[in-house]
Design an enzyme around this catalytic site. Structure first.
Site, mmCIF file in Angstrom:
data_model
loop_
_atom_site.group_PDB
_atom_site.id
_atom_site.type_symbol
_atom_site.label_atom_id
_atom_site.label_comp_id
_atom_site.label_asym_id
_atom_site.label_seq_id
_atom_site.Cartn_x
_atom_site.Cartn_y
_atom_site.Cartn_z
ATOM 1 N N ASP A 144 5.761 -1.585 1.913
ATOM 2 C CA ASP A 144 6.538 -0.751 0.996
ATOM 3 C C ASP A 144 6.720 0.639 1.607
ATOM 4 O O ASP A 144 6.125 0.947 2.643
ATOM 5 C CB ASP A 144 5.886 -0.664 -0.393
ATOM 6 C CG ASP A 144 4.440 -0.261 -0.306
ATOM 7 O OD1 ASP A 144 4.096 0.524 0.595
ATOM 8 O OD2 ASP A 144 3.634 -0.714 -1.139
ATOM 9 N N ASP A 173 7.036 4.922 1.153
ATOM 10 C CA ASP A 173 6.746 6.121 0.368
ATOM 11 C C ASP A 173 7.541 7.286 0.940
ATOM 12 O O ASP A 173 7.685 7.408 2.154
ATOM 13 C CB ASP A 173 5.252 6.455 0.439
ATOM 14 C CG ASP A 173 4.390 5.337 -0.118
ATOM 15 O OD1 ASP A 173 4.532 5.012 -1.302
ATOM 16 O OD2 ASP A 173 3.583 4.777 0.649
ATOM 17 N N ASP A 223 -5.592 11.088 3.161
ATOM 18 C CA ASP A 223 -6.932 10.627 3.543
ATOM 19 C C ASP A 223 -7.147 10.528 5.062
ATOM 20 O O ASP A 223 -7.926 11.283 5.640
ATOM 21 C CB ASP A 223 -7.322 9.317 2.824
ATOM 22 C CG ASP A 223 -6.224 8.257 2.809
ATOM 23 O OD1 ASP A 223 -5.187 8.459 3.463
ATOM 24 O OD2 ASP A 223 -6.421 7.209 2.154
HETATM 25 P P1 ATP Z 1 -0.416 0.386 1.862
HETATM 26 O O1 ATP Z 1 0.834 0.721 1.085
HETATM 27 O O2 ATP Z 1 -0.240 -0.499 3.021
HETATM 28 O O3 ATP Z 1 -1.518 -0.042 0.959
HETATM 29 P P2 ATP Z 1 -0.555 3.217 2.208
HETATM 30 O O4 ATP Z 1 -1.235 4.052 3.242
HETATM 31 O O5 ATP Z 1 0.931 3.381 2.073
HETATM 32 O O6 ATP Z 1 -0.943 1.717 2.520
HETATM 33 P P3 ATP Z 1 -0.660 3.935 -0.532
HETATM 34 O O7 ATP Z 1 -1.747 3.662 -1.515
HETATM 35 O O8 ATP Z 1 0.689 3.356 -0.733
HETATM 36 O O9 ATP Z 1 -1.264 3.495 0.862
HETATM 37 O O10 ATP Z 1 -0.546 5.517 -0.410
HETATM 38 C C1 ATP Z 1 0.488 6.171 0.305
HETATM 39 C C2 ATP Z 1 -0.093 7.381 1.025
HETATM 40 O O11 ATP Z 1 -0.651 8.284 0.062
HETATM 41 C C3 ATP Z 1 -1.238 7.080 1.973
HETATM 42 O O12 ATP Z 1 -0.795 6.689 3.241
HETATM 43 C C4 ATP Z 1 -1.973 8.386 2.015
HETATM 44 O O13 ATP Z 1 -1.299 9.321 2.844
HETATM 45 C C5 ATP Z 1 -1.834 8.879 0.578
HETATM 46 N N1 ATP Z 1 -2.965 8.418 -0.236
HETATM 47 C C6 ATP Z 1 -3.021 7.306 -1.006
HETATM 48 N N2 ATP Z 1 -4.208 7.181 -1.604
HETATM 49 C C7 ATP Z 1 -4.936 8.234 -1.219
HETATM 50 C C8 ATP Z 1 -6.255 8.691 -1.507
HETATM 51 N N3 ATP Z 1 -7.057 8.000 -2.315
HETATM 52 N N4 ATP Z 1 -6.649 9.852 -0.926
HETATM 53 C C9 ATP Z 1 -5.835 10.557 -0.126
HETATM 54 N N5 ATP Z 1 -4.595 10.181 0.197
HETATM 55 C C10 ATP Z 1 -4.130 9.047 -0.347
HETATM 56 MG MG MG Z 2 2.221 2.474 0.614
#
Ligand code: ATP
Ligand code: MG
Length: 429
Positions: A67, A69, A143
């Site tokens: 997905d 962002d 993170d």
């Molecule tokens: P995926 O979508 O594959 O699970 P992702 O890295 O995109 O991985 P998301 O949960 O969609 O994870 O979050 C998008 C972004 O927001 C992350 O890449 C990170 O930069 C930030 N983020 C999400 N959760 C946290 C958290 N708990 N603490 C700090 N930053 C976060």
């Molecule tokens: Mg994501």
């Protein structure tokens, strides 16, 4: 190896001037056209807009992002006005969901983590964080370094404040800032570390792994519904076995499923089986893994003499304070459990009916999985495999092999006169 550790010792350099990387493989071919459309619209209205997070990380690793962002300096209210099918969601961290057909893109306004608007508890855990900030501040509140990269579609550059590109190249997962602080702010980040490492074959910074035991304890304070969301991502994304191998010997396993024996062969087999099903495009449900993870507890409770409630109900209720299992998946697990006894006893009169039960397939798969680690069950699993494949004659033969249930003694229908047939102990009058 030596090189690896010296790499981890490198401090996160707080770059005020970010690195701008242009020789990368990203671009409209790899990236999502709808997300790029959102960025275009934001730009046309005088706002910044970047792809950020998992999609940039995964694409740089050559993995298709699941997905997309977008991060922007536009306030959420302005974002909603720009896109027809959009709305603000989330209370802890409000963001905007923009829909394009079945696709959902998450747009968030730059935030910062150091501010009086960030509400923390006495242990440093972030409870709410909606203080808006600059692009740079937004990068530092994320993170992992690998998750803090921004793709600028206007000039095809990746903006990197934290050395994320180098970390991705070295396949290293490191926090921005100090691991103890980042884990205290949000203990779920330990599960995220394990998930990303499993997905992308990254190595986790040893300084993070050292904190697993104390962070596992902290997971107690995380809402169980959030842990269920994380449970889905950990185990239903196609790399459950690697994740389970990473956590089963640590206190994280018990923090998520307190009654599960983490060394159970059944659990490991189920993780592998889930990955295989995903790979082959077969359907999966969280209910099946729930049934596996809580099976030992269900069996133990079923054998207790003094249990008053339905043992399945007690097992599921006790689980709710760690990873909350939504009711429909709990019901699924219960049905699979109830079916085990029936599949083993193979009551002649209900064998055909069982085959049409809506949970037959799941119950049968569960039995086969149990048989992998318990040879005594092989005959039952094999019998059901044969039965499903057999024609009418074959089924009859298989039924004939079944032991006949001992005949129940018929109660005499003759009416007894009061007192007749009563047993009198010697001495009774
Ligand atoms: P995926 O979508 O594959 O699970 P992702 O890295 O995109 O991985 P998301 O949960 O969609 O994870 O979050 C998008 C972004 O927001 C992350 O890449 C990170 O930069 C930030 N983020 C999400 N959760 C946290 C958290 N708990 N603490 C700090 N930053 C976060
Ligand atoms: Mg994501």
């Amino acid at each position: 190896m030596k090189q690896l550790f010296s790499f981890f010792k490198r401090k996160t350099t707080e770059r005020t001037k970010p690195a701008r990387i242009i020789n990368h493989q990203l671009g409209p071919k790899v990236l999502d056209p709808n997300a790029l459309k959102i960025i275009k619209t934001l730009n046309a209205n005088g706002y910044q807009g970047y792809l950020v997070g998992g999609c940039v990380r995964d694409a740089l690793c050559g993995v298709k992002p699941k997905d997309f962002d977008v991060a922007t300096d536009a306030p959420l209210e302005a974002v909603v006005k720009l896109f027809r099918r959009s709305r603000i969601v989330g209370r802890r961290f409000p963001i905007v969901h923009v829909r394009f057909g079945r696709e959902l893109i998450e747009v968030s306004t730059f935030r910062r983590s150091m501010s009086d608007k960030v509400v923390q508890d006495d242990k440093g855990m972030i409870l709410r964080d909606n203080a808006f900030g600059t692009l740079q501040e937004d990068a530092f509140r994320r993170d992992f370094t690998a998750n803090a990269l921004y793709y600028d579609a206007t000039n095809n550059e990746i903006i990197d404040f934290v050395g994320g590109v180098e970390d991705i190249e070295a396949k290293q997962l490191r926090f921005i800032g100090k691991p103890p602080t980042r884990l205290a702010e949000d203990p779920v980040r330990i599960l995220r570390a394990i998930r990303f490492a499993a997905k992308l074959s990254f190595t986790i910074d040893p300084a993070i792994l050292k904190l697993v035991p104390e962070t596992a304890k902290r997971l107690e304070s995380i809402p169980p519904a959030r842990l269920f969301d994380e449970f889905l991502k950990l185990f239903l994304s196609g790399y459950a076995e690697i994740v389970w191998r990473q956590i089963y010997r640590t206190p994280l396993a018990k923090a998520l499923f307190p009654t599960c024996d983490p060394t159970s062969e059944l659990v490991m087999a189920a993780m592998r089986n889930t990955d295989d099903r995903i790979k082959s495009g077969a359907s999966i449900t969280p209910g099946f893994l729930v049934a596996v993870l809580l099976w030992d507890d269900f069996q133990a409770r079923s054998q207790e003499d003094d249990i008053e409630d339905d043992p399945a109900f007690v097992v599921l209720k006790d689980q709710q304070s760690s990873v909350a299992i939504p009711r429909r998946f709990g019901t699924f697990a219960r049905e699979v459990w109830m079916m085990q006894e029936r599949l083993q006893s193979r009551n002649l009169r209900s064998v055909e009916r069982l085959l049409t039960h809506k949970r037959f397939r799941a119950g049968y798969d569960f039995l086969c999985l149990r048989a992998e680690s318990d040879t005594a069950l092989e005959i039952y699993a094999q019998w059901w495999t044969d039965f499903q494949e057999a024609d009418e004659n074959g089924r009859k033969t298989l039924m004939d092999q079944l032991p006949r249930a001992p005949r129940k003694r018929r109660r005499s229908r003759k009416k007894r006169k009061p007192g007749e047939g009563d047993v009198h102990e010697a001495g009774d009058s």
